[in-house]
Design a protein around this motif. Structure first.
Motif, PDB file in Angstrom:
ATOM      1  N   TYR A 188       0.814  -1.218   0.000  1.00 51.03           N
ATOM      2  CA  TYR A 188       0.000   0.000   0.000  1.00 51.03           C
ATOM      3  C   TYR A 188       0.851   1.273   0.000  1.00 51.03           C
ATOM      4  O   TYR A 188       0.327   2.370   0.202  1.00 51.03           O
ATOM      5  CB  TYR A 188      -0.932   0.008   1.210  1.00 51.03           C
ATOM      6  CG  TYR A 188      -1.909  -1.140   1.223  1.00 51.03           C
ATOM      7  CD1 TYR A 188      -3.057  -1.120   0.434  1.00 51.03           C
ATOM      8  CD2 TYR A 188      -1.677  -2.266   2.009  1.00 51.03           C
ATOM      9  CE1 TYR A 188      -3.943  -2.173   0.431  1.00 51.03           C
ATOM     10  CE2 TYR A 188      -2.555  -3.323   2.019  1.00 51.03           C
ATOM     11  CZ  TYR A 188      -3.686  -3.276   1.226  1.00 51.03           C
ATOM     12  OH  TYR A 188      -4.568  -4.326   1.221  1.00 51.03           O
ATOM     13  N   LYS A 191      -0.298   4.812  -1.230  1.00 49.51           N
ATOM     14  CA  LYS A 191      -1.749   4.789  -1.446  1.00 49.51           C
ATOM     15  C   LYS A 191      -2.494   5.409  -0.264  1.00 49.51           C
ATOM     16  O   LYS A 191      -2.010   5.419   0.861  1.00 49.51           O
ATOM     17  CB  LYS A 191      -2.230   3.354  -1.667  1.00 49.51           C
ATOM     18  CG  LYS A 191      -1.729   2.730  -2.960  1.00 49.51           C
ATOM     19  CD  LYS A 191      -2.355   1.357  -3.186  1.00 49.51           C
ATOM     20  CE  LYS A 191      -1.912   0.764  -4.525  1.00 49.51           C
ATOM     21  NZ  LYS A 191      -2.535  -0.563  -4.761  1.00 49.51           N
ATOM     22  N   LYS A 192      -3.692   5.901  -0.561  1.00 51.21           N
ATOM     23  CA  LYS A 192      -4.571   6.459   0.468  1.00 51.21           C
ATOM     24  C   LYS A 192      -5.501   5.349   0.951  1.00 51.21           C
ATOM     25  O   LYS A 192      -6.319   4.840   0.175  1.00 51.21           O
ATOM     26  CB  LYS A 192      -5.373   7.625  -0.100  1.00 51.21           C
ATOM     27  CG  LYS A 192      -4.508   8.774  -0.606  1.00 51.21           C
ATOM     28  CD  LYS A 192      -5.353   9.823  -1.301  1.00 51.21           C
ATOM     29  CE  LYS A 192      -4.480  10.931  -1.870  1.00 51.21           C
ATOM     30  NZ  LYS A 192      -5.290  11.929  -2.617  1.00 51.21           N
ATOM     31  N   VAL A 193      -5.358   4.975   2.223  1.00 48.59           N
ATOM     32  CA  VAL A 193      -6.112   3.846   2.768  1.00 48.59           C
ATOM     33  C   VAL A 193      -7.017   4.319   3.900  1.00 48.59           C
ATOM     34  O   VAL A 193      -6.565   5.025   4.811  1.00 48.59           O
ATOM     35  CB  VAL A 193      -5.172   2.736   3.294  1.00 48.59           C
ATOM     36  CG1 VAL A 193      -5.975   1.538   3.782  1.00 48.59           C
ATOM     37  CG2 VAL A 193      -4.185   2.317   2.213  1.00 48.59           C
ATOM     38  N   LEU A 194      -8.279   3.947   3.842  1.00 45.72           N
ATOM     39  CA  LEU A 194      -9.223   4.265   4.908  1.00 45.72           C
ATOM     40  C   LEU A 194      -9.335   3.055   5.837  1.00 45.72           C
ATOM     41  O   LEU A 194      -9.714   1.963   5.409  1.00 45.72           O
ATOM     42  CB  LEU A 194     -10.592   4.607   4.324  1.00 45.72           C
ATOM     43  CG  LEU A 194     -11.649   5.063   5.334  1.00 45.72           C
ATOM     44  CD1 LEU A 194     -11.297   6.449   5.881  1.00 45.72           C
ATOM     45  CD2 LEU A 194     -13.040   5.077   4.709  1.00 45.72           C
ATOM     46  N   SER A 217      -6.078   7.003   6.774  1.00 39.99           N
ATOM     47  CA  SER A 217      -7.060   7.801   7.511  1.00 39.99           C
ATOM     48  C   SER A 217      -7.862   6.812   8.350  1.00 39.99           C
ATOM     49  O   SER A 217      -8.384   5.830   7.815  1.00 39.99           O
ATOM     50  CB  SER A 217      -7.989   8.561   6.558  1.00 39.99           C
ATOM     51  OG  SER A 217      -7.271   9.516   5.808  1.00 39.99           O
ATOM     52  N   SER A 318     -14.136   7.478  -3.709  1.00 44.76           N
ATOM     53  CA  SER A 318     -14.036   8.374  -2.551  1.00 44.76           C
ATOM     54  C   SER A 318     -15.050   7.984  -1.481  1.00 44.76           C
ATOM     55  O   SER A 318     -15.876   7.082  -1.694  1.00 44.76           O
ATOM     56  CB  SER A 318     -14.273   9.828  -2.993  1.00 44.76           C
ATOM     57  OG  SER A 318     -15.584   9.981  -3.492  1.00 44.76           O
ATOM     58  N   LEU A 327     -13.157  12.339   1.059  1.00 46.07           N
ATOM     59  CA  LEU A 327     -11.781  11.848   0.938  1.00 46.07           C
ATOM     60  C   LEU A 327     -11.637  10.983  -0.309  1.00 46.07           C
ATOM     61  O   LEU A 327     -12.483  10.108  -0.568  1.00 46.07           O
ATOM     62  CB  LEU A 327     -11.401  11.006   2.165  1.00 46.07           C
ATOM     63  CG  LEU A 327     -11.364  11.678   3.539  1.00 46.07           C
ATOM     64  CD1 LEU A 327     -10.995  10.633   4.596  1.00 46.07           C
ATOM     65  CD2 LEU A 327     -10.359  12.813   3.552  1.00 46.07           C
ATOM     66  N   ASP A 328     -10.588  11.218  -1.081  1.00 43.05           N
ATOM     67  CA  ASP A 328     -10.234  10.319  -2.182  1.00 43.05           C
ATOM     68  C   ASP A 328      -9.413   9.177  -1.598  1.00 43.05           C
ATOM     69  O   ASP A 328      -8.415   9.423  -0.896  1.00 43.05           O
ATOM     70  CB  ASP A 328      -9.420  11.055  -3.247  1.00 43.05           C
ATOM     71  CG  ASP A 328     -10.231  12.124  -3.951  1.00 43.05           C
ATOM     72  OD1 ASP A 328     -11.454  11.934  -4.116  1.00 43.05           O
ATOM     73  OD2 ASP A 328      -9.650  13.168  -4.331  1.00 43.05           O
ATOM     74  N   ILE A 329      -9.817   7.944  -1.855  1.00 44.96           N
ATOM     75  CA  ILE A 329      -9.122   6.787  -1.286  1.00 44.96           C
ATOM     76  C   ILE A 329      -8.916   5.705  -2.338  1.00 44.96           C
ATOM     77  O   ILE A 329      -9.641   5.623  -3.333  1.00 44.96           O
ATOM     78  CB  ILE A 329      -9.895   6.191  -0.081  1.00 44.96           C
ATOM     79  CG1 ILE A 329     -11.349   5.891  -0.472  1.00 44.96           C
ATOM     80  CG2 ILE A 329      -9.846   7.110   1.119  1.00 44.96           C
ATOM     81  CD1 ILE A 329     -12.124   5.185   0.612  1.00 44.96           C
ATOM     82  N   ASP A 330      -7.892   4.879  -2.085  1.00 42.25           N
ATOM     83  CA  ASP A 330      -7.574   3.781  -2.996  1.00 42.25           C
ATOM     84  C   ASP A 330      -8.088   2.433  -2.486  1.00 42.25           C
ATOM     85  O   ASP A 330      -8.391   1.538  -3.276  1.00 42.25           O
ATOM     86  CB  ASP A 330      -6.051   3.691  -3.191  1.00 42.25           C
ATOM     87  CG  ASP A 330      -5.482   4.969  -3.798  1.00 42.25           C
ATOM     88  OD1 ASP A 330      -5.983   5.380  -4.855  1.00 42.25           O
ATOM     89  OD2 ASP A 330      -4.557   5.552  -3.201  1.00 42.25           O
ATOM     90  N   VAL A 332      -9.952   0.235   1.248  1.00 42.89           N
ATOM     91  CA  VAL A 332     -10.611   0.287   2.552  1.00 42.89           C
ATOM     92  C   VAL A 332     -10.225  -0.949   3.337  1.00 42.89           C
ATOM     93  O   VAL A 332     -10.275  -2.077   2.835  1.00 42.89           O
ATOM     94  CB  VAL A 332     -12.152   0.334   2.396  1.00 42.89           C
ATOM     95  CG1 VAL A 332     -12.822   0.340   3.770  1.00 42.89           C
ATOM     96  CG2 VAL A 332     -12.565   1.551   1.599  1.00 42.89           C
TER      97      VAL A 332
END
Length: 406
Positions: A188, A191-194, A217, A318, A327-330, A332
């Motif tokens: 990851y 990458k943006k991970v929630l 996040s 998102s 939020l823009d995410i890649d 979850v």
């Protein structure tokens, strides 16, 4: 004497090919720490048993569904199972690999040999025969009906992972992964991970993602206690147990929160609200475990881990939060959410039900709770066994008629 004819695989089969097995002792469902603990205690009492496990190994949750960096959150003396301490050369907080090695050694030492690859389909109490009928299906498709007088459910608190139902999640184009399937943050990077959930798993996964240069996040939907893992070089849990020998629980809670404030500071300004009940009081009444910080808070302070409120809905790439932010995410990652399958009777009496039914490892008190359950269950089974063992032989012809062949 007590081990005579533990169970028989020469039992009859019904018209559908189902094999019927009479178990001369309890059936234990689950070969994780809870099931192993009960098994070793029964071995000490010389009572025969059968362990049924749906996976192909012991402690499958630990072996196959935990992340790589996982360590025990409490000192090893609070996590050891009955009758066998951890090796002296193990660190205070054993790693995942060390704990698995300990469990494998545990099973070998007490000669615990589960029936692997058998998934329980039903477990029903036959009022007429006063017996439990446990039907399993193997990976090959064959069915077996185990018939016994006592049943121990030791599947554990985290046996099933449930992804929460959130509006729009099915529309999300990125990866959705449960904590049980998460191994490492390496893939990851960048990458943006929630991360949905801020318990011990959510905090540690967020920390691991940050350490691998991801951009996590973390969703904090409700209040939670975050405590330092150690206070003045001593385990926070160990300190709490020591203080409770002399002080009432409410006062210990106040002392813990005061010390936590000095060490961690005011965490509410980062979006993490504290519950109105103290950490020990909350654990006792609602089973909610406090988070033991191992470095995530430092990342939160620096902004490397972002704390966000609850989720309103997902879209293609998102997520919209309850405060209106998008939020823009890649991808979850969801933390552990368990189905409500706990005993109806609250702690500390939830380990025993009716008609020879027992539950081990559902106290919400971790490995220490599972060990305490195991000791209580084995003692109770031993008492029942000794009371009934002498007249079982006289009723054997009745029991044989109860074994259904169709």
């Amino acid at each position: 004497m007590k081990f005579q004819r533990m169970f028989s695989f020469s039992a009859p089969t019904d018209f559908c090919g189902r094999r019927c097995v009479w178990v001369n002792g309890p059936v234990i469902v689950g070969a994780g720490p809870s099931g192993l603990a009960v098994s070793s205690c029964l071995k000490e009492q010389c009572i025969p048993f059968v362990v049924i496990e749906r996976a192909d190994c012991i402690a499958s949750l630990w072996q196959k569904r935990t992340y790589d960096r996982l360590k025990l959150h409490l000192p090893k003396k609070f996590c050891q199972l009955p009758n066998l301490p951890f090796p002296e050369d193990y660190p205070e907080y054993p790693t995942k690999k060390q704990f698995i090695a300990y469990l494998e050694n545990y099973a070998q030492k007490f000669d615990i040999k589960p029936q692997f690859n058998e998934c329980v389909q039903s477990a029903k109490y036959d009022e007429a025969c006063q017996l439990w009928r446990v039907v399993t299906v193997s990976t090959s498709g064959s069915e077996t009906e185990y018939i016994c007088q006592m049943l121990v459910v030791a599947t554990g608190e985290n046996a099933e992972g449930v992804v929460p139902e959130i509006d729009g999640l099915e529309e999300f184009s990125g990866e959705v992964i449960h904590a049980k399937d998460y191994k490492s943050g390496q893939k990851y990077t960048g990458k943006k991970v929630l991360v949905v959930g801020c318990g011990n798993s959510g905090m540690e996964v967020s920390l691991d993602l940050s350490n691998h240069n991801a951009k996590p996040s973390m969703v904090v939907r409700s209040s939670v206690h975050v405590l330092p893992r150690e206070i003045m070089g001593k385990s926070t849990f160990d300190l709490a147990m020591m203080l409770m020998k002399w002080l009432p629980l409410w006062l210990v809670d106040k002392l813990l929160l005061m010390l936590t404030w000095f060490i961690l500071g005011n965490i509410q300004k980062y979006g993490i609200e504290r519950p109105s009940l103290g950490p020990l009081d909350l654990k006792n009444h609602h089973g909610k475990t406090p988070v033991l910080d191992i470095g995530a808070l430092e990342k939160i302070r620096s902004g490397e881990i972002k704390v966000v409120p609850g989720i309103k809905r997902f879209s293609y790439n998102s997520v919209e939060l309850v405060n209106g932010e998008t939020l823009d995410i890649d991808s979850v990652e969801t933390e552990f959410f368990d189905k409500n399958g706990f005993p109806k009777t609250p702690f500390p009496n939830g380990w025993k039900g009716k008609h020879g039914l027992y539950a081990s490892g559902f106290t919400r008190r971790g490995l220490a709770g599972a060990s305490a359950d195991a000791v209580k269950i084995s003692k109770d089974i031993d008492k029942v066994w000794n009371e009934e063992f002498n007249h079982k032989k006289k009723k054997l012809h009745i029991l044989r008629r109860c074994i259904s062949t169709f």
